[in-house]
Enzyme design. Structure first.
Site, PDB file in Angstrom:
ATOM      1  N   CYS B 175       0.815  -1.218   0.000  1.00 31.77           N
ATOM      2  CA  CYS B 175       0.000   0.000   0.000  1.00 31.77           C
ATOM      3  C   CYS B 175       0.849   1.270   0.000  1.00 31.77           C
ATOM      4  O   CYS B 175       0.330   2.365  -0.181  1.00 31.77           O
ATOM      5  CB  CYS B 175      -0.922   0.011   1.207  1.00 31.77           C
ATOM      6  SG  CYS B 175      -1.703  -1.571   1.499  1.00 31.77           S
ATOM      7  N   HIS B 316      -3.333   8.134   5.776  1.00 33.24           N
ATOM      8  CA  HIS B 316      -3.466   6.837   5.103  1.00 33.24           C
ATOM      9  C   HIS B 316      -4.905   6.359   5.288  1.00 33.24           C
ATOM     10  O   HIS B 316      -5.550   5.970   4.322  1.00 33.24           O
ATOM     11  CB  HIS B 316      -2.454   5.854   5.692  1.00 33.24           C
ATOM     12  CG  HIS B 316      -2.426   4.522   5.008  1.00 33.24           C
ATOM     13  ND1 HIS B 316      -2.265   4.394   3.653  1.00 33.24           N
ATOM     14  CD2 HIS B 316      -2.535   3.244   5.492  1.00 33.24           C
ATOM     15  CE1 HIS B 316      -2.272   3.103   3.328  1.00 33.24           C
ATOM     16  NE2 HIS B 316      -2.440   2.397   4.418  1.00 33.24           N
ATOM     17  N   HIS B 353      -9.604   1.885  -1.204  1.00 31.26           N
ATOM     18  CA  HIS B 353      -8.163   1.682  -1.048  1.00 31.26           C
ATOM     19  C   HIS B 353      -7.601   1.042  -2.317  1.00 31.26           C
ATOM     20  O   HIS B 353      -7.788  -0.156  -2.553  1.00 31.26           O
ATOM     21  CB  HIS B 353      -7.904   0.789   0.167  1.00 31.26           C
ATOM     22  CG  HIS B 353      -6.469   0.721   0.581  1.00 31.26           C
ATOM     23  ND1 HIS B 353      -5.454   1.351  -0.127  1.00 31.26           N
ATOM     24  CD2 HIS B 353      -5.858   0.102   1.631  1.00 31.26           C
ATOM     25  CE1 HIS B 353      -4.300   1.113   0.467  1.00 31.26           C
ATOM     26  NE2 HIS B 353      -4.521   0.361   1.542  1.00 31.26           N
TER      27      HIS B 353
END
Lengths: 401, 424
Positions: B175, B316, B353
């Site tokens: 990520c 995030h 995401h």
């Protein structure tokens, strides 16, 4: 002036065996470690050979990683951690050395996990009328929880990085890259820059991967990288070559600033260049003493490659491709280990099996060739076309930076 | 040696429902979500088919703009090309510019998925489940070219198209990969190795195989009582996992000298960057947030800034219980009392995401916030119920001068990264 960076340690787990010594011995003996392909997941009469890690070397590698971390790992990640431990041992370091700031730069192969094998049992169980019912497959996974819960971790492209950092308790700068030559080059560049900038004191570079999978191998066949003609011999730069054979494994290097290493001979990294097109790759101005270049095993491609090799003015040319096969994750790292071995031993290993060279170039054949070696060039071309060149020099003196 | 200034002079973006950066910024400003029911997930009978995905209408536009043979190239190459064209046009660069000088391509991407291939391979299994590779080879051609499933194909395409001869790298830091690709490009320019870079991420993982894997780990939201648009709810007490998404964003970075020589219009600056592998756990950070804090603090040190200089944080914020808590605690450690003067945004509340894509998309949105003086709202955020009231997330877009943004990306595998962006 940039500080000189040297290779302080190396490690590998390759088809030729566990450790750099096994690889070096196989290279000098011109002994290929490619064997009959052995897998329980597919069968073929056309793709029959592979550069495969032997079970005893896999078991030896497992001793280097705690059991609780192995559940997150593909076999290649386990080999990668073992290669790192070897490289650190040679460099006289551990991951937790007080006063030493580490950086970790990893590279994984391209098509390794989740592989078809990860899903094979489930797919087989969901077959109806000769083909998997993907809705039933979904139900088995989402409702029956039939999938390995750690598959997402095994499938991470930075699994090698995560597991290595946990195994070594290594906190520091890091990067994870994908794919062969480009990935190896990016990892080496970033590591070298971090050492030269003084952000870290020791860089660990590791690549690990395997293409032992139906989909991966079929991709390589379709691309013409490996042969599907029943061939069991890989002959780079030889007119008798009939195509490539894939392999698997891991290799690691530890880099340090030359000035931080003890006096004595060291193998230093001088420069790195890259290009997506081989013919445009920038090469050193001066002739090199020894050139390490994998080749392909396809005489037509190897002859083309020789046009670039001729530009280097190399006194000796060798290749480790026939020893371990075409590696997806650590091709440049393995060639750098071979090059370092040649510089340290002042001896160029032969190209295994070479009898009828595709070009009139100074390929080393038959037996190792002793020579005075100071400069070495590693030239890699990936199977998807990306190219890179690495210059090494061997020196007993600490350069004045 | 003095590090060189690094300017942002262009960007391009494709996200679910948005074919460019301005559209995505407007969508989030209007508090609209990009998350919908994924038709492929519906067809497979998923109880929760919510995802952010590039839809077929978008793919038609993207494919039409690709100059090569669509049969022998992969979707990630088409997408990379489309987004790169936007970024180059935005920067006022011709595609030949990269070949003339020292330059680099830095692209984050993690995996490409192969369920169609799995189904096809299952046709050639025997009673023991062993595949007849020879039959498979005879009857099956991998669509999109032999290397279409390799993660580095978009990078190779861009490098070949633009004639890049120096840095070419595919970042796969889970990520964090998009942010780390931008960070690596920034460093290569700052230390003088290259003058021009195209960097960011191209990620296509809104796919059933990714869904199975993340769901197996309990990382995906499975609250079907929430609509797809309500499922990503970072920092709310009832958050319960992330929503899988995809997308791409690429930025043009240049040394100030190079940008000034060609009279480029700077859109922002990369002021600092840090990354850190934390060796804590493979899927989560230190519970007290200290490892996240260390990464953020290192990025601010690299930028030469005190924490009080930061106006706004693009978090995030995945909407998982553990990650959001760790990030909130880490932010509190880094910013202390100044936290109350700052604003925060969690773009994943609207976009989902997109793994590597998220860091690059969030960097572009952060730069737009600096340029436009607008802090974006966080969808599904209710201040009165917030678990971390000290973090001022917004329910409406807010006009405010923004000079410095900190953008975080934290990844599985224990890889953290923070980027500091500022006004040009």
């Amino acid at each position: 002036m940039k500080k000189t960076v040297a290779i302080a340690g190396a490690g590998c787990v390759l088809p030729s065996g566990w450790g750099v010594e096994s690889f070096w011995a196989a290279a000098n003996e011109g002994r290929s470690a490619i064997t009959a392909l052995n897998t329980r997941r597919f069968h073929s009469e056309r793709v029959v050979a592979f550069g495969q890690i032997q079970d005893q070397d896999h078991q030896r590698s497992r001793q280097d990683l705690a059991q609780n971390l192995q559940r997150y790992c593909t076999p290649a990640v386990i080999w990668g951690v073992s290669a790192v431990r070897q490289a650190l041992d040679e460099a006289g370091l551990t991951g937790e050395q007080p006063g030493v700031r580490f950086g970790l730069y990893c590279c994984q192969g391209g098509y390794t996990h989740p592989s078809l094998e990860s899903y094979a049992e489930l797919l087989h169980g969901c077959r109806q009328d000769g083909v998997a019912d993907m809705a039933a497959f979904a139900k088995r996974i989402l409702q029956d929880r039939a999938q390995d819960p750690f598959l997402v971790l095994k499938g991470l492209s930075n699994c090698l990085l995560g597991v290595t950092s946990l195994a070594l308790k290594l906190v520091g700068e890091c990067n994870a890259y994908m794919q062969g030559v480009a990935g190896n080059l990016a990892a080496l560049r970033e590591a070298t820059a971090a050492l030269q900038a003084g952000r870290i004191d020791a860089a660990i570079i590791v690549g690990a991967g395997s293409e032992l999978d139906t989909l991966a191998l079929s991709g390589l066949v379709q691309a013409g990288v490996i042969s599907a003609n029943g061939s069991d011999t890989l002959l780079p730069f030889d007119l008798r070559g009939i195509g490539g054979i894939a392999g698997e494994g891991a290799a690691a290097l530890v880099l340090r600033r030359r000035e931080d290493l003890p006096a004595g001979p060291q193998t230093c990294l001088a420069d790195m260049t890259a290009h997506a097109i081989l013919a445009r790759l920038s090469l050193p101005d001066r002739p090199t003493d020894v050139l390490v270049c994998s080749g392909t095993g396809d005489p037509h491609k190897d002859r083309e490659l020789c046009q670039t090799l001729a530009r280097t003015g190399a006194s000796h040319i060798t290749s480790g491709l026939a020893i371990n096969g075409i590696l997806s994750a650590a091709p440049s790292l393995v060639d750098l280990i071979l090059a370092r071995g040649a510089l340290q031993a002042q001896q160029v290993p032969p190209i295994a099996g070479l009898q009828q060279p595709v070009a009139n170039l100074p390929f080393v054949q038959g037996a190792p060739h002793p020579a005075s070696l100071a400069h070495c060039l590693v030239l890699n071309r990936d199977d998807n076309g990306f190219s890179a060149a690495f210059q090494l020099f061997y020196s007993a003196e600490v350069p004045q930076d | 040696m003095q590090a060189r200034e690094v300017l942002v002079t262009g960007y391009g973006l494709v996200a679910p429902t948005a074919l460019d950066a301005a559209s995505l910024f407007t969508t989030i400003s209007k508090k609209r979500s990009c998350i919908r029911q994924h038709p492929a997930f519906v067809e497979l009978g998923f109880a929760n088919p919510a995802a952010g995905f590039v839809d077929e209408q978008q793919w038609q536009v993207i494919a039409a703009a690709f100059p090569g043979d669509l049969q022998t190239t992969s979707r990630q190459e088409w997408l990379a090309h489309y987004v790169a064209c936007q970024a180059l046009a935005h920067a006022g660069l011709a595609d030949g510019a990269f070949a003339r000088i020292a330059s680099g391509i830095f692209v984050g991407a993690n995996k490409h998925c192969v369920s169609g291939d799995l189904r096809d391979a299952s046709r050639y299994m025997d009673d023991q489940g062993r595949v007849d590779l020879d039959q498979y080879l005879d009857n099956h051609t991998l669509s999109g070219g032999a290397f279409a499933r390799r993660v580095d194909q978009q990078t190779r395409h861009l490098a070949e198209w633009l004639g890049v001869r120096d840095h070419i790298s595919t970042h796969s830091d889970a990520c964090a990969a998009g942010t780390m690709a931008i960070g690596s490009a920034y460093r290569a320019i700052a230390r003088g190795e290259i003058d021009l870079a195209l960097c960011g991420a191209v990620e296509l993982m809104a796919h059933e195989l990714s869904y199975y894997s993340f769901d197996g780990l309990g990382a995906l939201c499975q609250r079907v009582d929430f609509s797809p648009q309500e499922q990503s709810r970072p920092f709310m007490p009832d958050r319960c996992g992330f929503v899988l998404s995809e997308g791409a964003a690429l930025l043009v970075l240049e040394s100030r000298e190079h940008a000034e020589r060609r009279q480029a219009r700077p859109l922002g600056r990369v002021l600092g960057y840090a990354n850190l592998c934390e060796a804590e756990k493979i899927t989560s950070s230190s519970r007290d947030g200290s490892k996240y804090a260390a990464c953020m603090a290192a990025a601010l040190t690299d930028a030469g800034l005190a924490s009080a200089a930061v106006d706004h944080v693009n978090v995030h914020g995945t909407s998982t219980q553990a990650n959001d808590r760790c990030e909130a605690l880490g932010l509190a450690q880094v910013f202390g009392e100044t936290i109350e003067q700052m604003t925060f945004t969690a773009n994943k509340s609207a976009v989902g995401h997109s793994l590597a894509g998220s860091g690059a998309i969030e960097a572009v949105l952060s730069l737009m916030s600096i340029q436009l003086g607008v802090a974006l709202p966080t969808l599904n955020f209710q201040p009165e119920k917030s678990q971390f009231p000290e973090l001022k997330f917004l329910c409406e877009p807010l006009q405010q001068p923004i000079n410095v943004v900190l953008s975080n990306s934290f990844g599985f595998g224990g890889v953290n990264s923070s980027l500091v962006l500022g006004r040009a």
